[in-house]
Design a protein around this motif. Sequence first.
Motif, PDB file in Angstrom:
ATOM      1  N   LYS A 151       0.830  -1.186   0.000  1.00  0.00           N
ATOM      2  CA  LYS A 151       0.000   0.000   0.000  1.00  0.00           C
ATOM      3  C   LYS A 151       0.873   1.247   0.000  1.00  0.00           C
ATOM      4  CE  LYS A 151      -3.915  -2.120   2.401  1.00  0.00           C
ATOM      5  NZ  LYS A 151      -4.827  -2.037   3.560  1.00  0.00           N
ATOM      6  N   ARG A 152       0.622   2.108  -0.934  1.00  0.00           N
ATOM      7  CA  ARG A 152       1.382   3.348  -1.041  1.00  0.00           C
ATOM      8  C   ARG A 152       0.427   4.513  -0.804  1.00  0.00           C
ATOM      9  NH1 ARG A 152       5.084   2.213  -6.494  1.00  0.00           N
ATOM     10  NH2 ARG A 152       6.056   0.272  -5.744  1.00  0.00           N
ATOM     11  N   SER A 153       0.584   5.143   0.335  1.00  0.00           N
ATOM     12  CA  SER A 153      -0.327   6.241   0.687  1.00  0.00           C
ATOM     13  C   SER A 153      -0.185   7.408  -0.274  1.00  0.00           C
ATOM     14  CB  SER A 153      -0.051   6.698   2.121  1.00  0.00           C
ATOM     15  OG  SER A 153       1.301   7.120   2.264  1.00  0.00           O
ATOM     16  N   TRP A 154       1.033   7.694  -0.721  1.00  0.00           N
ATOM     17  CA  TRP A 154       1.223   8.824  -1.632  1.00  0.00           C
ATOM     18  C   TRP A 154       0.519   8.587  -2.962  1.00  0.00           C
ATOM     19  CZ3 TRP A 154       3.431   8.094  -6.379  1.00  0.00           C
ATOM     20  CH2 TRP A 154       4.156   6.904  -6.579  1.00  0.00           C
ATOM     21  N   VAL A 180      -6.336  13.310  -5.727  1.00  0.00           N
ATOM     22  CA  VAL A 180      -6.137  14.687  -6.195  1.00  0.00           C
ATOM     23  C   VAL A 180      -6.488  14.801  -7.673  1.00  0.00           C
ATOM     24  CG1 VAL A 180      -4.394  16.449  -6.662  1.00  0.00           C
ATOM     25  CG2 VAL A 180      -4.427  15.289  -4.450  1.00  0.00           C
ATOM     26  N   ILE A 181      -6.046  13.836  -8.470  1.00  0.00           N
ATOM     27  CA  ILE A 181      -6.339  13.854  -9.905  1.00  0.00           C
ATOM     28  C   ILE A 181      -7.842  13.743 -10.145  1.00  0.00           C
ATOM     29  CG2 ILE A 181      -6.037  12.590 -12.073  1.00  0.00           C
ATOM     30  CD1 ILE A 181      -3.244  11.842 -11.130  1.00  0.00           C
ATOM     31  N   ILE A 191     -13.648  18.943 -10.724  1.00  0.00           N
ATOM     32  CA  ILE A 191     -13.725  20.411 -10.741  1.00  0.00           C
ATOM     33  C   ILE A 191     -13.735  20.932 -12.178  1.00  0.00           C
ATOM     34  CG2 ILE A 191     -12.478  22.532 -10.156  1.00  0.00           C
ATOM     35  CD1 ILE A 191     -11.504  21.122  -7.624  1.00  0.00           C
ATOM     36  N   MET A 192     -12.884  20.364 -13.018  1.00  0.00           N
ATOM     37  CA  MET A 192     -12.834  20.796 -14.418  1.00  0.00           C
ATOM     38  C   MET A 192     -14.148  20.516 -15.137  1.00  0.00           C
ATOM     39  SD  MET A 192      -8.973  19.625 -15.483  1.00  0.00           S
ATOM     40  CE  MET A 192      -9.256  20.065 -17.194  1.00  0.00           C
TER      41      MET A 192
END
Length: 281
Positions: free
Chosen positions: A4-7, A14-15, A21-22
């Motif tokens: 598991k990679r939190s980043w 975020v993407i 939003i776009m």
Amino acid sequence: MVEKRSWLTVLTHVILILGVIMMFFPIYLVFVASTHTLADILDAPMPLLPGSHLWENYSRAFTEGSKSLGASVSVMLINSLIMATGIAVGKIVISLLAAYAFVFFRFRFRSLFFWTVFITLMLPVEVRILPTYKVIADLHLLNSYTGLILPLIASATATFFFRQYFLSIPSEIVEAARVDGAGPMRFLFDILIPMSRTSIAAMFVILFIYGWNQYLWPLLITTEERYYTLLIGINRMLAVGDQQAEWQLIMATTLLAMAPPVFVVIGMQSLFIRGMTESEK
């Protein structure tokens, strides 16, 4: 073992948030513009927060319409609903009957007739729109609900969709219906259609949006304001020549035009997903 990679999770979210939003920012701008006066919209930069004229703009658009248009949004909304619903129901009825005949009846050249219907998918609307217009004009169906709906109710896509679904129905069900003495129509209405309700609902959503978004055909055959659809009305509201377009009303009409398809998708979401992913047999 899965690492598991939190980043990576954060980056993915975020993407996704940026994508949302776009996608929704233009819709937000339409809403903001529909709550301001025309002077506020034309004053650069345009406000990015909702104004205080929401009720005024929407009530005027719904009951009166713009000065360049002789029809209100309420009239155009009813026309669009009648057209979209008529196209969706007509396509489903004809496609169900056609698919039923192709699957459960044995007749000569059955495959040829089916592929003839299927090949019509390769013909864009623009190729056949002039002869279709000529037929509708000769039948005196211009500026009528029949003229808006009738030429668009045949659907090779829906016929193919229902045919593939009917082909997946176990033969045991058909044999059991025959043993019980069910005739063709009873088998269709009492067994086949209830089994296909989620597929019918999924196709209804697709075809309703298809009918709602029709622009070219209503543009050709409607010249009277009382038969304008919402998309035609928005186009007429923009065609003001040297006059100033009433952008606050145009934006309010645009947002109202987006509402019915959204409500249909939300209201039939579960049936739509089940119809696209499951088979009730």
